[in-house]
Motif scaffolding. Structure first.
Motif, mmCIF file in Angstrom:
data_model
loop_
_atom_site.group_PDB
_atom_site.id
_atom_site.type_symbol
_atom_site.label_atom_id
_atom_site.label_comp_id
_atom_site.label_asym_id
_atom_site.label_seq_id
_atom_site.Cartn_x
_atom_site.Cartn_y
_atom_site.Cartn_z
ATOM 1 N N GLY A 129 10.368 -9.692 -0.237
ATOM 2 C CA GLY A 129 9.662 -9.873 1.027
ATOM 3 C C GLY A 129 8.293 -10.521 0.929
ATOM 4 O O GLY A 129 7.765 -11.015 1.925
ATOM 5 N N ILE A 130 7.719 -10.523 -0.250
ATOM 6 C CA ILE A 130 6.380 -11.100 -0.435
ATOM 7 C C ILE A 130 6.542 -12.508 -1.003
ATOM 8 O O ILE A 130 7.116 -12.685 -2.080
ATOM 9 C CB ILE A 130 5.533 -10.239 -1.403
ATOM 10 C CG1 ILE A 130 5.441 -8.789 -0.918
ATOM 11 C CG2 ILE A 130 4.156 -10.847 -1.620
ATOM 12 C CD1 ILE A 130 4.793 -8.591 0.421
ATOM 13 N N VAL A 171 1.485 -2.525 -8.559
ATOM 14 C CA VAL A 171 2.070 -3.658 -7.834
ATOM 15 C C VAL A 171 2.199 -4.854 -8.769
ATOM 16 O O VAL A 171 3.251 -5.504 -8.830
ATOM 17 C CB VAL A 171 1.240 -4.027 -6.585
ATOM 18 C CG1 VAL A 171 1.698 -5.357 -5.998
ATOM 19 C CG2 VAL A 171 1.313 -2.925 -5.536
ATOM 20 N N ALA A 172 1.136 -5.159 -9.509
ATOM 21 C CA ALA A 172 1.155 -6.310 -10.426
ATOM 22 C C ALA A 172 2.243 -6.144 -11.483
ATOM 23 O O ALA A 172 3.009 -7.084 -11.755
ATOM 24 C CB ALA A 172 -0.218 -6.482 -11.079
ATOM 25 N N GLN A 173 2.351 -4.956 -12.067
ATOM 26 C CA GLN A 173 3.375 -4.714 -13.082
ATOM 27 C C GLN A 173 4.782 -4.777 -12.484
ATOM 28 O O GLN A 173 5.695 -5.334 -13.098
ATOM 29 C CB GLN A 173 3.152 -3.360 -13.748
ATOM 30 C CG GLN A 173 1.953 -3.342 -14.656
ATOM 31 C CD GLN A 173 1.661 -1.959 -15.226
ATOM 32 O OE1 GLN A 173 2.100 -0.932 -14.713
ATOM 33 N NE2 GLN A 173 0.906 -1.943 -16.306
ATOM 34 N N ALA A 199 0.841 -1.200 0.000
ATOM 35 C CA ALA A 199 0.000 0.000 0.000
ATOM 36 C C ALA A 199 0.877 1.251 0.000
ATOM 37 O O ALA A 199 2.013 1.220 0.466
ATOM 38 C CB ALA A 199 -0.905 0.003 1.236
ATOM 39 N N PRO A 200 0.336 2.351 -0.489
ATOM 40 C CA PRO A 200 1.074 3.616 -0.398
ATOM 41 C C PRO A 200 1.110 4.107 1.044
ATOM 42 O O PRO A 200 0.363 3.618 1.890
ATOM 43 C CB PRO A 200 0.247 4.561 -1.282
ATOM 44 C CG PRO A 200 -1.141 4.003 -1.234
ATOM 45 C CD PRO A 200 -0.982 2.509 -1.110
ATOM 46 N N THR A 201 1.947 5.091 1.306
ATOM 47 C CA THR A 201 1.964 5.723 2.622
ATOM 48 C C THR A 201 0.778 6.686 2.727
ATOM 49 O O THR A 201 0.216 7.100 1.714
ATOM 50 C CB THR A 201 3.266 6.506 2.853
ATOM 51 O OG1 THR A 201 3.316 7.595 1.923
ATOM 52 C CG2 THR A 201 4.494 5.617 2.696
ATOM 53 N N ARG A 202 0.429 7.057 3.938
ATOM 54 C CA ARG A 202 -0.664 8.027 4.148
ATOM 55 C C ARG A 202 -0.368 9.354 3.454
ATOM 56 O O ARG A 202 -1.234 9.945 2.817
ATOM 57 C CB ARG A 202 -0.887 8.268 5.636
ATOM 58 C CG ARG A 202 -1.511 7.097 6.332
ATOM 59 C CD ARG A 202 -2.013 7.459 7.726
ATOM 60 N NE ARG A 202 -2.337 6.278 8.489
ATOM 61 C CZ ARG A 202 -3.391 5.496 8.287
ATOM 62 N NH1 ARG A 202 -4.218 5.775 7.320
ATOM 63 N NH2 ARG A 202 -3.605 4.437 9.036
ATOM 64 N N ALA A 225 12.118 0.580 -2.671
ATOM 65 C CA ALA A 225 12.741 0.762 -1.353
ATOM 66 C C ALA A 225 12.322 -0.357 -0.395
ATOM 67 O O ALA A 225 13.128 -0.814 0.416
ATOM 68 C CB ALA A 225 12.366 2.127 -0.771
ATOM 69 N N ARG A 226 11.085 -0.800 -0.487
ATOM 70 C CA ARG A 226 10.600 -1.887 0.374
ATOM 71 C C ARG A 226 11.051 -3.257 -0.126
ATOM 72 O O ARG A 226 10.890 -4.247 0.576
ATOM 73 C CB ARG A 226 9.071 -1.849 0.441
ATOM 74 C CG ARG A 226 8.524 -0.694 1.241
ATOM 75 C CD ARG A 226 7.016 -0.698 1.252
ATOM 76 N NE ARG A 226 6.478 0.363 2.092
ATOM 77 C CZ ARG A 226 5.194 0.692 2.130
ATOM 78 N NH1 ARG A 226 4.311 0.041 1.396
ATOM 79 N NH2 ARG A 226 4.785 1.671 2.910
ATOM 80 N N ARG A 227 11.560 -3.317 -1.345
ATOM 81 C CA ARG A 227 12.022 -4.578 -1.965
ATOM 82 C C ARG A 227 10.940 -5.663 -1.832
ATOM 83 O O ARG A 227 11.201 -6.773 -1.365
ATOM 84 C CB ARG A 227 13.343 -5.019 -1.354
ATOM 85 C CG ARG A 227 14.458 -3.995 -1.578
ATOM 86 C CD ARG A 227 15.821 -4.504 -1.227
ATOM 87 N NE ARG A 227 16.167 -5.780 -1.832
ATOM 88 C CZ ARG A 227 16.624 -5.947 -3.077
ATOM 89 N NH1 ARG A 227 16.762 -4.924 -3.876
ATOM 90 N NH2 ARG A 227 16.923 -7.158 -3.531
#
Length: 144
Positions: free
Chosen positions: A101-102, A127-129, A67-70, A95-97
């Motif tokens: 992680g998923i 995200v999918a792309q 998800a994006p940040t607030r 940045a979250r790599r």
């Protein structure tokens, strides 16, 4: 690897759960920042989890790292500058790599869920792309 995406706004519960049931998705991967809002109706986290299991036989998982940040979301809602939002969001995914992680087994057969009715201006499409670019070979189908 198959990956679906869906948004719940502008859909009745009948259409939403019908699309999911017909898709063959094994789980909904909730990529919303806020999944407990009263405005989400049938797609509020606990209700959705119940309905998915009961109506579709589908699992539910919430992955807020997708998800994006607030602040990012607030800026987009204020300015409606999709190009800036897309760039910032993809930078955040890098940045979250997320590709490291998923777990792939969570994504394979999963359906990315967000609120936007279509994928065109929605982070679930990004995200999918992004994952397809890193993992290669993801067949993405947007449920609309």
């Amino acid at each position: 690897m198959k990956l679906f995406t869906i948004g719940f706004t502008k859909k009745s519960a009948e259409k939403f759960f019908g699309l999911l049931s017909a898709s063959g998705a094994r789980r909904v991967v909730d990529v919303r920042l806020n999944n407990v809002s009263q405005l989400a109706g049938f797609a509020k986290r606990d209700d959705l989890k119940y309905f998915l299991r009961r109506v579709c036989g589908i699992d539910y998982v919430h992955l807020p790292d997708l998800a994006p940040t607030r602040d990012m979301l607030a800026d987009y809602r204020k300015n409606r500058d999709w190009d800036t939002y897309e760039r910032r969001f993809l930078d955040l995914m890098r940045a979250r790599r997320i590709e490291d992680g998923i777990p792939r087994e969570v994504i394979d057969g999963g359906c990315l869920l967000c609120s936007e009715d279509t994928p065109h201006h929605c982070h679930r499409r990004l995200v999918a792309q992004y994952l397809d670019d890193r993992w290669d070979g993801i067949e993405v189908r947007h449920l609309t």
